[in-house]
Write an enzyme that holds these catalytic residues in place. Structure first.
Site, PDB file in Angstrom:
ATOM      1  N   TRP A  24      -4.721 -11.789   4.236  1.00 47.54           N
ATOM      2  CA  TRP A  24      -4.231 -10.520   5.413  1.00 47.54           C
ATOM      3  C   TRP A  24      -2.668  -9.843   4.320  1.00 47.54           C
ATOM      4  CZ3 TRP A  24       0.177  -9.394   8.426  1.00 47.54           C
ATOM      5  CH2 TRP A  24      -0.195  -7.036   9.007  1.00 47.54           C
ATOM      6  N   HIS A  25      -1.797 -10.386   4.645  1.00 53.32           N
ATOM      7  CA  HIS A  25      -0.048 -10.404   3.788  1.00 53.32           C
ATOM      8  C   HIS A  25      -0.907  -9.323   2.733  1.00 53.32           C
ATOM      9  CE1 HIS A  25       0.960 -12.875   7.068  1.00 53.32           C
ATOM     10  NE2 HIS A  25       2.265 -12.103   7.617  1.00 53.32           N
ATOM     11  N   GLY A  26      -1.756 -10.179   1.526  1.00 50.90           N
ATOM     12  CA  GLY A  26      -1.669  -9.515   0.913  1.00 50.90           C
ATOM     13  C   GLY A  26      -3.033  -9.931  -0.453  1.00 50.90           C
TER      14      GLY A  26
END
Lengths: 312, 471
Positions: B324-326
């Protein structure tokens, strides 16, 4: 009501203190932004910020010539150049994008610039774009309302107490030889390149070349006399990459007009200078002796440039 | 528009605040809310107006689907199909903008093909508003939502303090606040405390985080030339930068929202004081942890389906959290590292072992610090380079780690860094400190000093974007 009073009082006191601080910095005017009292102003430790801010008022008001280049040009004490009052707008690590920003800002003001000297070296066209977050219009306001202004006052205090030395003079010259001495003779990575670690060959950034062209066009467009000089490289360093160096020089020379003056210190005529290591403090920067030699030649060239102009 | 910019502090925030409460004072409640939504969208569009249709479309779509799911009226397709449809659309949108190039790149690598990358710009806040709205859809399906008013729903999604980088707010927490009549009146306690919290957040960002950022950026950019000491300083700089940057942003969001009588949830609770990795995740990005727990870990079965499935669920949850972060393997590895650490911690706890508190804290902090190297590095090579140097006795003399600062910066930076590190480990959490806020001379002095330092710092440094804007 208690919170309302607390809030209003706090905001008022904050506003009053902050405004006083701003006012103080405006009055001190360390970058010559507001007043025209012809005082001497010295470049601060953050060279990019200082020289950028000088382009607003200090340089346009008091100088009629500019020298633009990287650290190699920074070493020319323009106060020793005759016939013009030239400010050294060169900067440590500068590329042509950054130099264009400075020149453009000077010429946007009401100025009296009559001559521009360019220090030519492949270093200025190896990269393009601003190298730091500095040299933006926001710095104008930051100069009288930021922590940088506070730091500058502390730095001034330290210098005035003899606890530190200023490497710059009021014409923007950076005394690198002094800086090296103060740093205990140790090479400072940003400033010094040792010949034995320099590998032959360099990159040419096409955007940077375009910016160099823009600088030249800007000078021509403003009817300013233009002079460029190829900074002398130590003989062995230049010779190790002669073909690329020569090709680069030809390309740069082609950007200048016939009435411009271009001096090449990397020709056979200057071999004696480039073969003498005492002219250099490292692999490319000049010693005091080397600085004197270049200044002498620039003075001759400036005289020639003035005479040419007079003849016209 | 950045919270740490002049335009936000001296123009946007005061104008929105004054107009909003002026409209409310004239009992123009709908107009006031509509105004707040419009200006929140203006705030969002400041970076790039081309993203505006995306957030508007997403908001309208989720409102319609959510209301249909919550509605007692008959709908033509089954509710579970509708929920699946809603989630798929949301994830597709996120996937298209955020992950397409990642999948193409990996496909090219696996099959030695040469499919061109799309190079799509990631729409701001898409990860945040997508997660918020998926939660809304799931809760609508579960019957845990009401048929909300569209204005309140739009405010829940777009309310500018939380729009860009959270905290990830939950409709159950937010909607009642938007409809509560008591919140429509100016409250000087909230304004004062809000401004105080905002100023502390600004201090964390512009004074502390941006100071650490200088060294973190310099170190990561030169990861091939670092000495062992410089590699540790680089990773530690990023560890502190990330915390102060993100918690500073959160404080500013909480403070700005409080001025409008909206209480946003806390997102941090002194995470680097955590004594184990589970404790860390109860203190770090709390709203994301809650989302992952409620909408991924528990639906997967949580810890109710046996020991091994619990471990599996933990790992899946954290790998998704990392992703989700990257869109990159570094983020997946970071998530997997935390998943593994949680599994190890669980096994350790099951055996009933206990570590000395200081040793436990030391291990936890260092694990988190090492994992952040993957989180920050541009690619796997960059992360591995730094970690290899950190854990080897190398003879590299370094490359001039401190050359980025001038001598005059040194005393300022020393004060900031030492103060921040002590504050991080020893000071009371800001959330607790704010609850105790009383308008006395001590607080006034602190308030004024922090405000003046903030003003001096925002002037000096070009506003830098917050790290979590990239996610």
């Amino acid at each position: 009501m208690i919170f309302k009073k607390f809030l209003l009082q706090s905001l008022l006191v904050t506003g009053a203190i902050y405004l006083s601080v701003v006012l103080l910095f405006v009055v001190l005017d360390d970058y010559g932004l507001f007043f025209k009292d012809n005082r001497k102003i010295y470049t601060a430790e953050n060279e990019r910020t200082s020289k950028y801010l000088f382009t607003y008022n200090y340089i346009p008001s008091y100088f009629n010539g500019l020298l633009l280049g990287p650290s190699l040009g920074d070493q020319i004490d323009t106060s020793l150049l005759n016939g013009y009052k030239i400010f050294n707008l060169s900067m440590n690590g500068a590329n042509t994008t950054e130099l264009y920003i400075l020149l453009n800002n000077v010429l946007k003001q009401e100025h009296q610039i009559k001559v521009i000297i360019l220090t030519l070296h492949e270093y200025v066209t190896e990269t393009s774009g601003r190298k730091t977050s500095h040299m933006v219009p926001q710095e104008y306001y930051a100069s009288f309302s930021s922590i940088d202004a506070v730091k500058l006052q502390i730095r001034k205090l330290i210098v005035s107490q003899g606890l530190a030395r200023n490497y710059f003079n009021e014409s923007g010259y950076m005394n690198m030889n002094l800086a090296k001495t103060i740093n205990g003779g140790k090479p400072t990575p940003l400033m010094l390149v040792s010949p034995e670690i320099v590998t032959p060959g360099f990159e040419v950034d096409e955007n940077a070349m375009k910016d160099l062209e823009n600088i030249i066009e800007l000078a021509h467009g403003n009817d300013i006399a233009l002079m460029g000089y190829f900074h002398p490289d130590p003989y062995s360093l230049y010779d190790g990459n002669r073909a690329q160096n020569e090709a680069y020089k030809s390309r740069v020379k082609a950007m200048f007009f016939r009435e411009d003056l271009v001096i090449d210190f990397n020709t056979d005529a200057f071999d004696f200078f480039r073969k003498d290591n005492s002219n250099f403090m490292d692999g490319s920067h000049l010693s005091y002796k080397g600085e004197d030699f270049i200044i002498e030649h620039l003075n001759k060239a400036l005289k020639m440039l003035s005479d040419n102009k007079a003849l016209k | 528009m950045l919270f740490n910019s002049y335009i936000f502090i001296f123009a946007f925030l005061p104008v929105v605040f004054i107009v909003y409460f002026s409209l409310l004072k004239r009992r123009l409640i709908i107009a006031a809310k509509a105004f707040l939504i419009c200006f929140s969208l203006f705030f969002y569009s400041w970076w790039n107006i081309s993203y505006l249709p995306l957030i508007l479309g997403s908001m309208i779509f989720n409102y319609v689907v959510g209301n249909s799911l919550a509605s007692t009226r008959n709908i033509k397709i089954s509710r579970s199909s509708l929920l699946t449809f809603g989630i798929v659309i949301n994830l597709s949108l996120l996937g298209y903008f955020k992950y397409t190039d990642f999948f193409i790149g990996n496909f090219n690598w696996l099959t030695s093909s040469d499919v061109g990358l799309l190079h799509l710009a990631l729409p701001l806040a898409i990860s945040f508003f997508t997660f918020q709205q998926i939660a809304y859809l799931v809760d609508s399906y579960r019957g845990e939502t009401k048929e909300y008013d569209f204005l309140n729903y739009a405010l829940f999604v777009t309310f500018f303090p939380q729009l860009i980088a959270g905290p990830i707010v939950h409709h159950k927490h937010m909607m009642p606040q938007f409809s509560n009549p008591r919140n429509l009146v100016k409250n000087y306690r909230h304004i004062t405390v809000g401004l105080f919290v905002f100023s502390i957040g600004l201090f964390k960002k512009v004074v502390i985080a941006d100071t650490f950022a200088i060294f973190a950026t310099h170190g990561f950019d030169n990861n091939l030339s670092l000495s062992t000491l410089e590699a540790w300083l680089t990773s530690l700089s990023y560890t502190f930068q990330l915390y102060f940057d993100f918690s500073g942003y959160t404080d500013m969001a909480i403070g700005a929202a409080l001025m409008f009588n909206i209480k946003l949830p806390n997102n941090f609770n002194s995470p680097y004081k955590a004594g184990n990795i589970q404790d860390f995740w109860r203190r770090w990005h709390i709203t994301l942890s809650s989302f992952l727990r409620d909408y991924i870990y528990i639906p997967l079965g949580g810890n109710q389906k046996g020991r091994y499935l619990t471990y599996f669920n933990l790992m899946i949850t954290f790998v998704i959290g990392g992703f989700w972060h990257g869109a990159g393997w570094t983020f997946i590895i970071w998530g997997a590292m935390h998943g593994t650490a949680l599994i190890v911690h669980r096994i350790w706890s099951n055996f009933g072992y206990k570590l000395n508190k200081i040793v436990a804290w030391f291990l936890t902090f260092n694990f988190v610090n090492i994992a952040w190297v993957f989180f920050r590095a541009e690619d796997l090579n960059g992360a591995v380079n730094i970690l290899l140097v950190m854990f080897s006795v190398n003879t590299n003399n370094g490359f001039g780690f401190f050359d980025v600062i001038t001598k005059i910066d040194i005393p300022f930076m020393l004060i900031i860094i030492i103060g921040a590190v002590i504050g991080c480990f020893c000071l009371q959490n800001l959330n607790l400190a704010n609850k105790k806020f009383i308008p006395n001379s001590r607080y006034r002095f602190l308030f004024i000093v922090v405000l003046i330092i903030d003003l001096l710092y925002i002037g000096s440094i070009q506003p830098k974007e917050f790290l979590y804007f990239d996610f």
